[in-house]
Scaffold this motif. Structure first.
Motif, PDB file in Angstrom:
ATOM      1  N   ILE A  15       9.944   1.820   1.537  1.00 50.71           N
ATOM      2  CA  ILE A  15      10.347   3.022   2.282  1.00 50.71           C
ATOM      3  C   ILE A  15      10.669   4.147   1.310  1.00 50.71           C
ATOM      4  CG2 ILE A  15      12.109   4.024   3.801  1.00 50.71           C
ATOM      5  CD1 ILE A  15      12.322   1.235   5.130  1.00 50.71           C
ATOM      6  N   GLU A  16      11.334   3.812   0.212  1.00 52.87           N
ATOM      7  CA  GLU A  16      11.648   4.806  -0.823  1.00 52.87           C
ATOM      8  C   GLU A  16      10.385   5.502  -1.319  1.00 52.87           C
ATOM      9  OE1 GLU A  16      14.840   4.590  -4.200  1.00 52.87           O
ATOM     10  OE2 GLU A  16      14.325   2.547  -3.544  1.00 52.87           O
ATOM     11  N   ASN A  17       9.275   4.776  -1.287  1.00 47.74           N
ATOM     12  CA  ASN A  17       7.988   5.325  -1.727  1.00 47.74           C
ATOM     13  C   ASN A  17       7.182   5.884  -0.562  1.00 47.74           C
ATOM     14  OD1 ASN A  17       8.320   4.742  -4.505  1.00 47.74           O
ATOM     15  ND2 ASN A  17       7.908   2.596  -4.067  1.00 47.74           N
ATOM     16  N   ASP A  18       7.881   6.312   0.490  1.00 51.88           N
ATOM     17  CA  ASP A  18       7.293   6.996   1.652  1.00 51.88           C
ATOM     18  C   ASP A  18       6.361   6.119   2.492  1.00 51.88           C
ATOM     19  OD1 ASP A  18       8.616   9.321   0.771  1.00 51.88           O
ATOM     20  OD2 ASP A  18       6.925   9.880  -0.485  1.00 51.88           O
ATOM     21  N   ASP A  19       6.594   4.817   2.513  1.00 55.86           N
ATOM     22  CA  ASP A  19       5.772   3.897   3.294  1.00 55.86           C
ATOM     23  C   ASP A  19       6.267   3.872   4.739  1.00 55.86           C
ATOM     24  OD1 ASP A  19       4.518   1.711   4.512  1.00 55.86           O
ATOM     25  OD2 ASP A  19       4.564   0.495   2.683  1.00 55.86           O
ATOM     26  N   GLU A  20       5.554   4.565   5.607  1.00 53.57           N
ATOM     27  CA  GLU A  20       5.944   4.655   7.015  1.00 53.57           C
ATOM     28  C   GLU A  20       5.831   3.310   7.730  1.00 53.57           C
ATOM     29  OE1 GLU A  20       4.054   7.910   9.074  1.00 53.57           O
ATOM     30  OE2 GLU A  20       4.459   9.266   7.392  1.00 53.57           O
ATOM     31  N   TRP A  60      15.440   7.740   7.209  1.00 50.62           N
ATOM     32  CA  TRP A  60      14.147   8.233   6.719  1.00 50.62           C
ATOM     33  C   TRP A  60      14.329   9.492   5.878  1.00 50.62           C
ATOM     34  CZ3 TRP A  60       9.556   6.558   5.706  1.00 50.62           C
ATOM     35  CH2 TRP A  60       8.530   7.459   5.452  1.00 50.62           C
ATOM     36  N   GLN A  61      15.189  10.395   6.336  1.00 51.86           N
ATOM     37  CA  GLN A  61      15.411  11.632   5.593  1.00 51.86           C
ATOM     38  C   GLN A  61      16.004  11.366   4.211  1.00 51.86           C
ATOM     39  OE1 GLN A  61      17.881  13.659   8.467  1.00 51.86           O
ATOM     40  NE2 GLN A  61      16.134  14.743   9.372  1.00 51.86           N
ATOM     41  N   ARG A  63      15.579   8.538   2.435  1.00 50.34           N
ATOM     42  CA  ARG A  63      14.897   7.332   1.943  1.00 50.34           C
ATOM     43  C   ARG A  63      14.848   7.249   0.426  1.00 50.34           C
ATOM     44  NH1 ARG A  63      11.431  10.767   4.185  1.00 50.34           N
ATOM     45  NH2 ARG A  63       9.640  11.535   3.019  1.00 50.34           N
ATOM     46  N   LYS A  64      14.885   8.367  -0.258  1.00 52.31           N
ATOM     47  CA  LYS A  64      14.803   8.360  -1.726  1.00 52.31           C
ATOM     48  C   LYS A  64      16.065   7.766  -2.360  1.00 52.31           C
ATOM     49  CE  LYS A  64      10.754  10.258  -1.946  1.00 52.31           C
ATOM     50  NZ  LYS A  64       9.596   9.436  -2.281  1.00 52.31           N
TER      51      LYS A  64
END
Length: 193
Positions: A15-20, A60-61, A63-64
């Motif tokens: 998720i940290e790597n933008d995996d939806e 999600w917002q 996630r980083k």
């Protein structure tokens, strides 16, 4: 690290790597449990849905920063608890909410893969025994035995001491065992005297 926490940690990294797709996995894993957790606090189905959806939106917002979270499950329950209480404060329904004051508007689902192997009648007896617990004891049992959180994590979520959680869990298990003995689901324990 238990398998479930390891799996959640791996999904968090994705998720940290933008995996939806990974985010959807977390959503599917926790949505209904968090909804059941929020519902008795806010006492409104639609509000509980809004609260949980907002928790996932914030996840999600942000996630980083997921790498900073040691236990995603505990984090989600804690975030849902505070989001539910903040909802009530915003609605001016309450200034402070204690778990003890919550009524038991929702029954937690205690079905597990193991329950499918136990006779239906015995499963109903077990569910009845669990549902006879006081609301806070039932919540402690649910979070520890069904969601796999440890007593320290549950204590943090409920703003109580670890010892209180351990004591409630002990008494809950003792009461469940006693009720199951009465209904002859399990054999009475032998005295060791």
């Amino acid at each position: 690290m238990p398998l479930e926490n390891k799996r959640l940690s791996e999904i968090s990294k994705r998720i940290e790597n933008d995996d939806e797709k990974a985010f959807r996995e977390i959503f599917d894993l926790f949505y209904f449990d968090l909804l059941a957790f929020s519902r008795p606090i806010v006492a409104d189905e639609q509000a509980a849905e809004d609260v949980v959806e907002n928790v996932f939106l914030r996840l999600w917002q942000n996630r980083k920063t997921l790498g900073n979270i040691n236990n995603l499950s505990a984090y989600l329950y804690t975030a849902t608890k505070y989001a539910s209480i903040n909802y009530l404060k915003a609605r001016k329904n309450t200034c402070d909410v204690a778990i003890e004051e919550l009524d038991d508007r929702s029954l937690y689902n205690f079905s597990t893969p193991e329950s499918s192997m136990i006779g239906k009648e015995n499963v109903l007896s077990i569910e009845r025994a669990i549902n006879q617990l006081p609301p806070k004891s039932k919540l402690v049992f649910y979070l520890v035995k069904e969601k796999g959180l440890n007593c320290r994590e549950v204590a943090k979520i409920l703003n109580t001491s670890v010892r209180t959680v351990e004591t409630q869990l002990y008494h809950s298990l003792k009461k469940i065992a006693s009720l199951l003995e009465e209904s002859q689901v399990i054999q009475p324990r032998r005295s060791t005297r």
